[in-house]
Enzyme design. Structure first.
Site, PDB file in Angstrom:
ATOM      1  CG  HIS A 162       2.065   3.843  -3.056  1.00 13.80           C
ATOM      2  ND1 HIS A 162       3.255   4.099  -3.704  1.00 13.80           N
ATOM      3  CD2 HIS A 162       2.264   2.699  -2.362  1.00 13.80           C
ATOM      4  CE1 HIS A 162       4.127   3.157  -3.404  1.00 13.80           C
ATOM      5  NE2 HIS A 162       3.561   2.289  -2.595  1.00 13.80           N
ATOM      6  CB  VAL A 178      -0.779   3.455 -11.687  1.00 14.68           C
ATOM      7  CG1 VAL A 178      -0.489   4.820 -12.279  1.00 14.68           C
ATOM      8  CG2 VAL A 178      -2.128   3.452 -10.972  1.00 14.68           C
ATOM      9  CD  GLN A 186       6.730  -7.174   2.437  1.00 14.29           C
ATOM     10  OE1 GLN A 186       5.833  -7.122   3.277  1.00 14.29           O
ATOM     11  NE2 GLN A 186       6.556  -6.703   1.211  1.00 14.29           N
ATOM     12  CB  SER A 189       9.274   2.003  -4.392  1.00 14.73           C
ATOM     13  OG  SER A 189       7.921   2.159  -4.015  1.00 14.73           O
ATOM     14  NE  ARG A 190      12.304  -4.021  -4.660  1.00 12.13           N
ATOM     15  CZ  ARG A 190      11.328  -4.497  -3.885  1.00 12.13           C
ATOM     16  NH1 ARG A 190      10.077  -4.497  -4.338  1.00 12.13           N
ATOM     17  NH2 ARG A 190      11.563  -4.953  -2.675  1.00 12.13           N
ATOM     18  CG  ASP A 197       3.056  -6.050  -5.947  1.00 11.32           C
ATOM     19  OD1 ASP A 197       4.193  -6.464  -6.175  1.00 11.32           O
ATOM     20  OD2 ASP A 197       2.788  -4.834  -5.833  1.00 11.32           O
ATOM     21  CD  GLN A 249      -4.462  -7.751 -10.974  1.00 10.12           C
ATOM     22  OE1 GLN A 249      -5.293  -7.820 -10.058  1.00 10.12           O
ATOM     23  NE2 GLN A 249      -3.966  -8.830 -11.564  1.00 10.12           N
TER      24      GLN A 249
HETATM   25  P1  AMP Z   1       4.485  -1.162  -1.838  1.00 11.16           P
HETATM   26  O1  AMP Z   1       4.592   0.124  -1.093  1.00 11.16           O
HETATM   27  O2  AMP Z   1       5.411  -1.270  -3.001  1.00 11.16           O
HETATM   28  O3  AMP Z   1       4.478  -2.366  -0.930  1.00 11.16           O
HETATM   29  O4  AMP Z   1       3.051  -1.135  -2.487  1.00 11.16           O
HETATM   30  C1  AMP Z   1       1.918  -0.891  -1.702  1.00 11.16           C
HETATM   31  C2  AMP Z   1       0.703  -1.267  -2.502  1.00 11.16           C
HETATM   32  O5  AMP Z   1       0.687  -0.483  -3.700  1.00 11.16           O
HETATM   33  C3  AMP Z   1       0.710  -2.736  -2.921  1.00 11.16           C
HETATM   34  O6  AMP Z   1      -0.590  -3.269  -2.762  1.00 11.16           O
HETATM   35  C4  AMP Z   1       1.122  -2.664  -4.352  1.00 11.16           C
HETATM   36  O7  AMP Z   1       0.607  -3.726  -5.126  1.00 11.16           O
HETATM   37  C5  AMP Z   1       0.495  -1.347  -4.781  1.00 11.16           C
HETATM   38  N1  AMP Z   1       1.167  -0.846  -5.977  1.00 11.16           N
HETATM   39  C6  AMP Z   1       2.510  -0.726  -6.173  1.00 11.16           C
HETATM   40  N2  AMP Z   1       2.762  -0.279  -7.413  1.00 11.16           N
HETATM   41  C7  AMP Z   1       1.571  -0.101  -8.018  1.00 11.16           C
HETATM   42  C8  AMP Z   1       1.153   0.334  -9.308  1.00 11.16           C
HETATM   43  N3  AMP Z   1       2.033   0.681 -10.244  1.00 11.16           N
HETATM   44  N4  AMP Z   1      -0.176   0.382  -9.583  1.00 11.16           N
HETATM   45  C9  AMP Z   1      -1.083   0.020  -8.642  1.00 11.16           C
HETATM   46  N5  AMP Z   1      -0.758  -0.401  -7.406  1.00 11.16           N
HETATM   47  C10 AMP Z   1       0.547  -0.464  -7.098  1.00 11.16           C
END
Ligand code: AMP
Length: 270
Positions: A49, A188, A73, A198-199, A162, A160
């Site tokens: 993030h 990352v 979702q 987060s999982r 996702d 990227q």
């Molecule tokens: P989330 O809170 O999991 O819905 O993620 C929010 C955003 O952070 C989404 O666009 C994800 O693709 C991005 N994201 C989650 N994990 C990573 C990561 N390891 N590296 C880069 N972006 C991430």
């Protein structure tokens, strides 16, 4: 940094309320020449993030982050109720990262009684993640369109990690002529290669060790070899996907945790 919880107060803060534009002297986004960057998230912030916040901070006058665990979702058997939530921690991290406004709506605020309008990016939403999680991308596309409509960002930032989500959102923006630049930020990873998620918090030490097969398999950039390396795990799919850039993508279950990851097959993005 401002924390706002309602659509009306966010519009007021940004000066994006069509009825009241420019009338609130407290609004932080009313500079007509200023650019707004939006980072949609579900919270539980980690360095992935932070990379999105950093990219948004570098390119925009105003950075808005949304923090919303979007029920639309999640499927009936998904992890909505156990999804990690810690608003105070996330707010402190966002402030440190230079976010100007955090939008933290309730589910009722985003989906008030009577809500019945959904966006469906048809074909892209049916494959890979979409096949494994019916309705997932309908929820993603709808909440993104709603956030775009409220925030009116010039640019929006996605990971990227996702890759299919990026493809769905880009298609949405193109098909509906939304005029927003969609930026994909490189995945990352922890030093051992596991993509931050987060999982990952759900994984026991032993499961985390086994989960390393996922980035190792993808690093081969070869679907056949990747499938071999993942033989010991419960694999949902390992597929080449014709996104921009093309990726080798996979989803596996480790214990009760479902992990996804991908590697771009062009460019030097990891
Ligand atoms: P989330 O809170 O999991 O819905 O993620 C929010 C955003 O952070 C989404 O666009 C994800 O693709 C991005 N994201 C989650 N994990 C990573 C990561 N390891 N590296 C880069 N972006 C991430």
């Amino acid at each position: 940094m401002r924390i706002v919880r309602t659509v009306a107060s966010l519009r007021e803060a940004l000066g994006t309320d069509p009825k009241a534009a420019g009338t609130d002297p407290e609004a932080v986004g009313t500079d007509p020449t200023g650019t707004r960057g939006l980072v949609p998230t579900m919270g539980a912030f980690h360095a992935g993030h932070l990379a999105l916040f950093e990219a948004a901070r570098a390119e925009n006058d105003l950075v808005v982050a949304s923090l919303f665990v979007n029920p639309a979702q999640f499927g009936a058997h998904d992890d909505l109720s156990r999804y990690p939530r810690d608003e105070d921690r996330d707010a402190a991290i966002a402030e440190q990262a230079g976010v100007d406004v955090v939008f933290v709506p309730t589910a009722d605020e985003m989906y008030p009684p009577g809500f019945q309008t959904w966006v469906d990016v048809e074909e892209l939403s049916r494959v890979l993640e979409g096949a494994a999680r019916p309705g997932h991308f309908r929820g993603v596309a709808t909440v993104c369109l709603k956030l775009f409509s409220i925030v009116r960002p010039h640019r929006a930032y996605f990971g990227q990690k996702d890759a299919q989500q990026v493809a769905v959102v880009r298609r949405l923006v193109r098909d509906l002529e939304l005029g927003i630049e969609i930026r994909a930020v490189a995945t990352v990873r922890d030093p051992d290669g596991l993509a931050l998620s987060s999982r990952n918090e759900y994984l026991s030490p032993d499961e985390r060790e086994r989960a390393l097969a996922l980035p190792q398999a993808l690093a081969t950039r070869d679907p056949e070899r990747a499938r071999e390396l993942l033989a010991g795990l419960d694999v949902d799919y390992v597929e080449l996907a014709d996104f921009d850039p093309p990726v080798l993508a996979a989803a596996v279950r480790v214990g009760s945790t479902r992990l996804i990851d991908n590697v771009p097959l062009e460019g030097d993005d990891q």
